[in-house]
Motif scaffolding. Sequence first.
Motif, mmCIF file in Angstrom:
data_model
loop_
_atom_site.group_PDB
_atom_site.id
_atom_site.type_symbol
_atom_site.label_atom_id
_atom_site.label_comp_id
_atom_site.label_asym_id
_atom_site.label_seq_id
_atom_site.Cartn_x
_atom_site.Cartn_y
_atom_site.Cartn_z
ATOM 1 N N VAL A 173 165.007 -29.848 -11.747
ATOM 2 C CA VAL A 173 165.450 -30.012 -13.134
ATOM 3 C C VAL A 173 166.815 -29.369 -13.340
ATOM 4 N N GLY A 174 167.420 -29.679 -14.469
ATOM 5 C CA GLY A 174 168.604 -28.965 -14.931
ATOM 6 C C GLY A 174 168.150 -27.758 -15.737
ATOM 7 N N PRO A 175 168.992 -26.741 -15.882
ATOM 8 C CA PRO A 175 168.572 -25.528 -16.582
ATOM 9 C C PRO A 175 168.123 -25.781 -18.023
ATOM 10 N N GLU A 176 168.695 -26.770 -18.666
ATOM 11 C CA GLU A 176 168.328 -27.077 -20.053
ATOM 12 C C GLU A 176 166.920 -27.655 -20.175
ATOM 13 N N GLU A 177 166.335 -28.071 -19.064
ATOM 14 C CA GLU A 177 164.991 -28.654 -19.083
ATOM 15 C C GLU A 177 163.877 -27.615 -18.930
ATOM 16 N N VAL A 178 164.227 -26.375 -18.599
ATOM 17 C CA VAL A 178 163.225 -25.322 -18.416
ATOM 18 C C VAL A 178 162.613 -24.975 -19.767
ATOM 19 N N ILE A 179 161.295 -24.981 -19.831
ATOM 20 C CA ILE A 179 160.590 -24.643 -21.068
ATOM 21 C C ILE A 179 159.771 -23.379 -20.837
ATOM 22 N N VAL A 180 160.142 -22.321 -21.569
ATOM 23 C CA VAL A 180 159.423 -21.050 -21.491
ATOM 24 C C VAL A 180 157.998 -21.260 -21.998
ATOM 25 N N GLY A 181 157.049 -20.718 -21.248
ATOM 26 C CA GLY A 181 155.644 -20.854 -21.616
ATOM 27 C C GLY A 181 154.946 -21.978 -20.878
ATOM 28 N N TYR A 232 157.051 -10.989 -21.093
ATOM 29 C CA TYR A 232 158.200 -10.162 -21.445
ATOM 30 C C TYR A 232 158.956 -10.655 -22.674
ATOM 31 N N GLY A 233 158.548 -11.789 -23.227
ATOM 32 C CA GLY A 233 159.207 -12.305 -24.425
ATOM 33 C C GLY A 233 160.620 -12.829 -24.173
ATOM 34 N N TRP A 234 160.863 -13.373 -22.976
ATOM 35 C CA TRP A 234 162.194 -13.860 -22.623
ATOM 36 C C TRP A 234 162.450 -15.246 -23.195
ATOM 37 N N ASP A 235 163.716 -15.526 -23.481
ATOM 38 C CA ASP A 235 164.132 -16.887 -23.789
ATOM 39 C C ASP A 235 164.513 -17.580 -22.475
ATOM 40 N N ARG A 236 164.924 -18.831 -22.546
ATOM 41 C CA ARG A 236 165.227 -19.618 -21.341
ATOM 42 C C ARG A 236 166.305 -18.956 -20.475
ATOM 43 N N SER A 279 164.076 -25.721 -9.630
ATOM 44 C CA SER A 279 162.862 -26.536 -9.658
ATOM 45 C C SER A 279 161.849 -25.820 -10.539
ATOM 46 N N THR A 280 161.051 -26.599 -11.232
ATOM 47 C CA THR A 280 160.010 -26.018 -12.075
ATOM 48 C C THR A 280 158.646 -26.492 -11.604
ATOM 49 N N PHE A 281 157.664 -25.774 -12.047
ATOM 50 C CA PHE A 281 156.265 -26.105 -11.798
ATOM 51 C C PHE A 281 155.479 -25.505 -12.946
ATOM 52 N N SER A 282 154.292 -25.983 -13.148
ATOM 53 C CA SER A 282 153.420 -25.317 -14.106
ATOM 54 C C SER A 282 152.247 -24.747 -13.334
ATOM 55 N N ALA A 283 151.534 -23.885 -14.008
ATOM 56 C CA ALA A 283 150.417 -23.216 -13.356
ATOM 57 C C ALA A 283 149.248 -23.144 -14.309
ATOM 58 N N GLN A 284 148.089 -23.383 -13.771
ATOM 59 C CA GLN A 284 146.871 -23.110 -14.515
ATOM 60 C C GLN A 284 146.468 -21.695 -14.105
ATOM 61 N N VAL A 285 146.491 -20.796 -15.057
ATOM 62 C CA VAL A 285 146.257 -19.386 -14.790
ATOM 63 C C VAL A 285 144.896 -18.983 -15.343
ATOM 64 N N PHE A 286 144.102 -18.331 -14.496
ATOM 65 C CA PHE A 286 142.794 -17.851 -14.934
ATOM 66 C C PHE A 286 142.485 -16.564 -14.199
#
Length: 189
Positions: free
Chosen positions: A116-124, A147-151, A177-184
């Motif tokens: 992705v491009g940096p503008e596509e990163v979504i915090v959370g 930590y309450g960070w922005d992009r 590169s981004t990925f998502s995670a299912q965290v448990f």
Amino acid sequence: MISGPSDHTIDDAAARFLLTLARETIQSRLHGLPPPSTEPADPILNELRGAFVTLKIEGRLRGCIGHVVGVVPLWRAVRDNAIAAAFEDPRFPPLEAEELPLTHIEISALTPLRRVGPEEVIVGRDGILLENGISRGLLLPQVAVEYGWDRETFLDHTCRKAGLQPGCWRHPDTVISTFSAQVFGEEER
């Protein structure tokens, strides 16, 4: 190549299996026994997936090791990374038997990487893998939220994790590169 369900969602039963596997694996190692080798029938647990195992004691990090790309079935990635997080994380001494009852185990099961491009990163939602030359840095999705960070702050910290200067994500040779995670995780101990 990912096999199994296309949505990658781990249900409660599969999550409990993985958490139990991680704890029993660490316990086996502490007693000098081989890790559990029960191969589950659930197709989601046999997908080739990246996974991280995070250990915390009283809310403080005690170990975290994983792989962002799936090269083994998810259950085996969790088993192997549980051993690595407990005994091989270079930031910490090996886990001691008396620490295990106090240890909270958290698992992050990852989706495949997406450039992705940096503008596509979504915090959370997104974790970040940042690469520039031989330097690589990775932060899981939950880190920015904790930590309450922005992009931009999230990207800067990923640069630091790679051993690079903050803002390196703006350089044209940097690959994000981004990925998502299912965290448990287990109930807090």
